[in-house]
Design a protein around this motif. Structure first.
Motif, PDB file in Angstrom:
ATOM      1  N   ARG A  57       0.851  -1.198   0.000  1.00 45.28           N
ATOM      2  CA  ARG A  57       0.000   0.000   0.000  1.00 45.28           C
ATOM      3  C   ARG A  57       0.881   1.241   0.000  1.00 45.28           C
ATOM      4  O   ARG A  57       1.981   1.232   0.532  1.00 45.28           O
ATOM      5  N   PRO A  58       0.381   2.340  -0.570  1.00 40.89           N
ATOM      6  CA  PRO A  58       1.174   3.567  -0.528  1.00 40.89           C
ATOM      7  C   PRO A  58       1.240   4.127   0.887  1.00 40.89           C
ATOM      8  O   PRO A  58       0.313   3.967   1.671  1.00 40.89           O
ATOM      9  N   GLY A  59       2.355   4.757   1.193  1.00 39.67           N
ATOM     10  CA  GLY A  59       2.571   5.362   2.492  1.00 39.67           C
ATOM     11  C   GLY A  59       3.895   4.909   3.066  1.00 39.67           C
ATOM     12  O   GLY A  59       4.358   3.801   2.786  1.00 39.67           O
ATOM     13  N   ARG A  60       4.536   5.804   3.841  1.00 35.84           N
ATOM     14  CA  ARG A  60       5.835   5.452   4.404  1.00 35.84           C
ATOM     15  C   ARG A  60       6.278   6.488   5.430  1.00 35.84           C
ATOM     16  O   ARG A  60       5.747   7.586   5.496  1.00 35.84           O
ATOM     17  N   ILE A  61       7.275   6.118   6.210  1.00 36.40           N
ATOM     18  CA  ILE A  61       8.004   7.031   7.083  1.00 36.40           C
ATOM     19  C   ILE A  61       9.412   7.036   6.529  1.00 36.40           C
ATOM     20  O   ILE A  61      10.038   5.978   6.418  1.00 36.40           O
ATOM     21  N   GLU A  62       9.916   8.223   6.162  1.00 36.17           N
ATOM     22  CA  GLU A  62      11.216   8.283   5.503  1.00 36.17           C
ATOM     23  C   GLU A  62      12.054   9.453   5.998  1.00 36.17           C
ATOM     24  O   GLU A  62      11.519  10.496   6.355  1.00 36.17           O
ATOM     25  N   PRO A  63      13.382   9.282   6.011  1.00 37.61           N
ATOM     26  CA  PRO A  63      14.258  10.401   6.332  1.00 37.61           C
ATOM     27  C   PRO A  63      14.490  11.236   5.078  1.00 37.61           C
ATOM     28  O   PRO A  63      14.596  10.687   3.970  1.00 37.61           O
ATOM     29  N   VAL A  64      14.538  12.549   5.223  1.00 42.23           N
ATOM     30  CA  VAL A  64      14.800  13.452   4.098  1.00 42.23           C
ATOM     31  C   VAL A  64      15.713  14.582   4.560  1.00 42.23           C
ATOM     32  O   VAL A  64      15.811  14.864   5.751  1.00 42.23           O
ATOM     33  N   THR A  65      16.360  15.235   3.603  1.00 40.49           N
ATOM     34  CA  THR A  65      17.146  16.418   3.938  1.00 40.49           C
ATOM     35  C   THR A  65      16.295  17.647   3.695  1.00 40.49           C
ATOM     36  O   THR A  65      15.512  17.704   2.746  1.00 40.49           O
ATOM     37  N   SER A  66      16.446  18.638   4.549  1.00 36.73           N
ATOM     38  CA  SER A  66      15.616  19.835   4.463  1.00 36.73           C
ATOM     39  C   SER A  66      15.958  20.694   3.260  1.00 36.73           C
ATOM     40  O   SER A  66      15.169  21.534   2.854  1.00 36.73           O
ATOM     41  N   SER A  67      17.111  20.481   2.652  1.00 38.63           N
ATOM     42  CA  SER A  67      17.508  21.305   1.524  1.00 38.63           C
ATOM     43  C   SER A  67      17.224  20.639   0.179  1.00 38.63           C
ATOM     44  O   SER A  67      17.539  21.196  -0.858  1.00 38.63           O
ATOM     45  N   SER A  68      16.635  19.473   0.186  1.00 37.36           N
ATOM     46  CA  SER A  68      16.428  18.730  -1.044  1.00 37.36           C
ATOM     47  C   SER A  68      15.350  19.344  -1.928  1.00 37.36           C
ATOM     48  O   SER A  68      14.199  19.499  -1.522  1.00 37.36           O
TER      49      SER A  68
END
Length: 99
Positions: A57-68
């Motif tokens: 199913r779609p959906g997730r918890i993911e790390p990201v960079t704030s400048s991306s």
């Protein structure tokens, strides 16, 4: 008191200036979900970097960079900023996204 409710496409982002800085929050979430009732009830697959549904199913918890710039267009249901004082400000103009 905040009350959680289900959403059709849960997209949770843990944001920091670098992916390494997301580790504390990401590890805490993984620890709370592992072998919890939520893991079985929602069918969650807990990976090292990404938490998602086992059935695709779609959906997730993911790390990201704030400048991306690659995050533009994403529609997160929740963003957990790390170290707000250093990564949200006029240099990368991300303060507006948190308001």
């Amino acid at each position: 008191m905040p009350v959680a409710k289900r959403v059709a496409l849960p997209l949770v982002q843990i944001a920091a200036t670098s992916l390494d800085q997301t580790a504390n929050t990401r590890d805490m979430i993984r620890g709370m979900l592992a072998e919890s009732p939520a893991e079985a009830e929602y069918g969650i697959e807990i990976g090292k970097g990404l938490i998602q549904f086992k059935d695709g199913r779609p959906g997730r918890i993911e790390p990201v960079t704030s400048s991306s710039r690659g995050l533009e267009g994403a529609r997160p249901t929740f963003v957990g900023p790390q170290q707000k004082r250093s990564c949200w400000g006029p240099v990368n103009e991300t303060t507006r996204s948190l308001r």
